[in-house]
Design an enzyme around this catalytic site. Structure first.
Site, mmCIF file in Angstrom:
data_model
loop_
_atom_site.group_PDB
_atom_site.id
_atom_site.type_symbol
_atom_site.label_atom_id
_atom_site.label_comp_id
_atom_site.label_asym_id
_atom_site.label_seq_id
_atom_site.Cartn_x
_atom_site.Cartn_y
_atom_site.Cartn_z
ATOM 1 N N LYS A 185 1.267 -1.820 -0.363
ATOM 2 C CA LYS A 185 -0.205 -0.022 -0.090
ATOM 3 C C LYS A 185 0.432 1.226 0.293
ATOM 4 C CE LYS A 185 0.738 1.458 4.291
ATOM 5 N NZ LYS A 185 1.567 2.365 5.063
ATOM 6 N N ASP A 238 -5.786 -0.219 4.734
ATOM 7 C CA ASP A 238 -4.353 0.342 5.305
ATOM 8 C C ASP A 238 -3.321 1.211 3.904
ATOM 9 O OD1 ASP A 238 -2.287 1.718 6.329
ATOM 10 O OD2 ASP A 238 -1.062 0.055 6.358
ATOM 11 N N THR A 242 -3.631 5.761 3.355
ATOM 12 C CA THR A 242 -2.141 6.645 3.178
ATOM 13 C C THR A 242 -2.420 6.929 1.215
ATOM 14 O OG1 THR A 242 -1.569 3.960 2.220
ATOM 15 C CG2 THR A 242 -0.832 4.763 4.367
ATOM 16 N N SER A 248 0.632 10.736 5.357
ATOM 17 C CA SER A 248 1.487 10.027 4.955
ATOM 18 C C SER A 248 2.810 10.076 4.377
ATOM 19 C CB SER A 248 0.374 8.816 3.876
ATOM 20 O OG SER A 248 1.241 8.274 3.109
ATOM 21 N N GLU A 270 9.338 4.716 2.679
ATOM 22 C CA GLU A 270 9.548 2.780 3.192
ATOM 23 C C GLU A 270 8.817 2.480 1.987
ATOM 24 O OE1 GLU A 270 11.112 0.928 4.821
ATOM 25 O OE2 GLU A 270 10.391 1.103 6.573
#
Length: 320
Positions: A185, A238, A242, A248, A270
């Site tokens: 995600k 999620d 985000t 986010s 990430e």
């Protein structure tokens, strides 16, 4: 159960605050001695402004208090998790290790729970993931998360131990689905930020989210995940959060790419590393992952935003 948290960033600190509210004694470890001293002095973390750290939270830069806990929440970046586990594998052996990071290790091509399983085989690996921002957790706002643990009996124990008046924990044994949902995600959040930053509009973002979800499912199912997991909190839930909020980091990074703005290099994103890992996995498994591939190429400076968007928009027409 003695609970320790490795990682004094926003998310690790937020979890400490939430877990301490019900009277639990929480051990919080941070790597920086100077940051720890400041947190001890002010009983606050600058990454969570306006949030007080209760006296139930013992903050330390020493590892001994952390390793005295039988359950350790690992709130450190996915790309640095293997080094931490390898360095301290002997002292982590036999503990419940709950990964609270999201990503795919570029070297091992595994998610956090799988990395724990491989590097500390004597530990019980688990994953805590789902739609959550550190600021919301720290403020006591209602948050629902997924606790994934292949050992369902220990999963039930951890579910009870980590649930609070504001944190509602759901349980699954599908660690692969939980770790991949949380990782993938982030890539879609970058893509959504690019769409908004490039002024493609809300409709384009909705299309990216909609097409991105089956892309996530294709890879996750090929790697052994269960369909229901990706449709739950750790996947779809999620994803929605985000891809639609500037809270986010991955979405903000995408916004910067879309507008051509500078982005703080000290901020952990990430999704950038995950996109590169996914591009490699998709190639090896012969899975069509156009959005992830474009995001990976952008973060590697192999293409530009205009070319990337044209690549997606010029794909062959097909049935949904």
């Amino acid at each position: 159960m003695k609970i320790g948290i490795a990682g004094g960033g926003a998310f690790g600190t937020a979890l400490a605050v939430a877990l301490a509210l019900d009277g639990n004694q929480i051990q919080l470890w941070a790597r920086s001695a100077s940051a720890v001293a400041e947190m001890q002095r002010t009983r606050s973390n600058p990454k969570l402004p306006g949030v007080d750290l209760s006296q139930n939270i013992n903050i330390s830069a020493a590892l001994d208090p952390l390793f005295a806990c039988d359950t350790v929440l690992l709130a450190i970046p996915a790309q640095t998790l293997p080094a931490f586990l390898t360095t301290h594998m002997d002292r982590l052996d036999g503990k419940n290790l709950v990964a609270c990071c999201k990503g795919i290790d570029l070297k091992r091509m595994t998610g956090p729970a799988s990395t724990i399983r491989d590097l500390v085989p004597g530990a019980v690996p688990a994953m805590l993931t789902g739609p959550s921002f550190a600021a919301d957790i720290a403020r006591g706002l209602p948050t629902a998360l997924t606790l994934a643990c292949a050992d369902d009996e220990m999963g039930a124990i951890l579910q009870t131990a980590l649930s609070t008046t504001s944190l509602r924990i759901y349980r699954t044994t599908d660690t692969v689905g939980a770790e991949l949902g949380g990782a993938l995600k982030n890539v879609m959040a970058i893509a959504s930020g690019i769409a908004i930053g490039a002024r493609l509009g809300e409709s384009a973002r909705a299309a990216l989210i909609t097409r991105g979800f089956p892309e996530m499912q294709r890879l996750a199912l090929a790697l052994g995940a269960q369909t229901d997991t990706l449709s739950g909190l750790s996947g779809f839930g999620d994803l929605v959060l985000t891809c639609t909020s500037e809270g986010s980091r991955n979405y903000r990074y995408g916004l910067a790419l879309g507008t051509g703005a500078e982005f703080d290099q000290n901020t952990t994103v990430e999704g950038a590393a995950t996109a590169r890992a996914v591009r490699q996995l998709a190639d090896e498994l012969d899975i069509d992952m156009p959005i992830c591939t474009v995001v990976a190429d952008l973060t590697d400076n192999k293409t530009d935003v205009t070319t990337a968007l044209n690549t997606l928009l010029s794909r062959p027409l097909k049935e949904e």
